[in-house]
Design a protein around this motif. Structure first.
Motif, PDB file in Angstrom:
ATOM      1  N   MET A   1       6.816  69.664 -12.618  1.00 33.66           N
ATOM      2  CA  MET A   1       8.288  69.339 -12.566  1.00 33.66           C
ATOM      3  C   MET A   1       8.948  67.942 -12.895  1.00 33.66           C
ATOM      4  N   PHE A   2       8.490  67.021 -12.224  1.00 32.43           N
ATOM      5  CA  PHE A   2       9.136  65.581 -12.749  1.00 32.43           C
ATOM      6  C   PHE A   2       7.743  64.855 -13.018  1.00 32.43           C
ATOM      7  N   ASP A   3       7.794  64.194 -14.084  1.00 30.64           N
ATOM      8  CA  ASP A   3       6.844  63.031 -14.511  1.00 30.64           C
ATOM      9  C   ASP A   3       7.097  61.863 -13.567  1.00 30.64           C
ATOM     10  N   TYR A   7      10.736  60.546 -11.950  1.00 34.37           N
ATOM     11  CA  TYR A   7      10.934  60.144 -10.670  1.00 34.37           C
ATOM     12  C   TYR A   7      11.343  59.021 -10.143  1.00 34.37           C
ATOM     13  N   LEU A   8      10.816  57.858 -10.789  1.00 32.23           N
ATOM     14  CA  LEU A   8      11.310  56.546 -10.706  1.00 32.23           C
ATOM     15  C   LEU A   8      12.915  56.146 -11.118  1.00 32.23           C
ATOM     16  N   GLY A   9      13.053  56.955 -12.254  1.00 35.37           N
ATOM     17  CA  GLY A   9      14.351  56.934 -13.008  1.00 35.37           C
ATOM     18  C   GLY A   9      15.265  57.471 -11.808  1.00 35.37           C
ATOM     19  N   PHE A  10      15.203  58.803 -11.396  1.00 35.75           N
ATOM     20  CA  PHE A  10      15.958  59.545 -10.415  1.00 35.75           C
ATOM     21  C   PHE A  10      15.917  58.682  -9.088  1.00 35.75           C
ATOM     22  N   LEU A  11      15.033  57.985  -8.439  1.00 34.06           N
ATOM     23  CA  LEU A  11      15.150  57.113  -7.428  1.00 34.06           C
ATOM     24  C   LEU A  11      15.789  56.110  -7.624  1.00 34.06           C
ATOM     25  N   ALA A  12      15.920  55.170  -8.986  1.00 33.87           N
ATOM     26  CA  ALA A  12      16.800  54.089  -9.116  1.00 33.87           C
ATOM     27  C   ALA A  12      18.164  54.542  -9.143  1.00 33.87           C
ATOM     28  N   PHE A  13      18.506  55.925  -9.716  1.00 34.10           N
ATOM     29  CA  PHE A  13      19.777  56.097  -9.826  1.00 34.10           C
ATOM     30  C   PHE A  13      20.322  56.469  -8.447  1.00 34.10           C
ATOM     31  N   MET A  14      19.527  57.148  -7.751  1.00 32.27           N
ATOM     32  CA  MET A  14      20.056  57.486  -6.376  1.00 32.27           C
ATOM     33  C   MET A  14      20.188  56.350  -5.506  1.00 32.27           C
TER      34      MET A  14
END
Length: 59
Positions: A1-3, A7-14
């Motif tokens: 699903m996520f690499d 996942y780290l980029g998504f966490l940083a954005f959130m």
């Protein structure tokens, strides 16, 4: 699903979005009303002092 990097980029954005959200809530509920209230109080003091000076000049 996520690499892992996605996942780290998504966490940083959130994280950034959440910090921005709570900062806006803090500014709108505490800082802005305090700022407006302080400027209104300062304006009232200046008008009161000007009125006092005008009455002293009439005496």
């Amino acid at each position: 699903m996520f690499d892992f990097d996605q996942y780290l980029g998504f966490l940083a954005f959130m994280t950034i979005a959440t910090i921005g959200f709570w900062l806006m809530i803090f500014l709108l509920t505490f800082v802005v009303p305090y700022w407006i209230g302080g400027s209104i109080m300062e304006m009232i003091k200046e008008k009161r002092e000007a009125k006092k000076q005008a009455q002293e000049e009439l005496k």
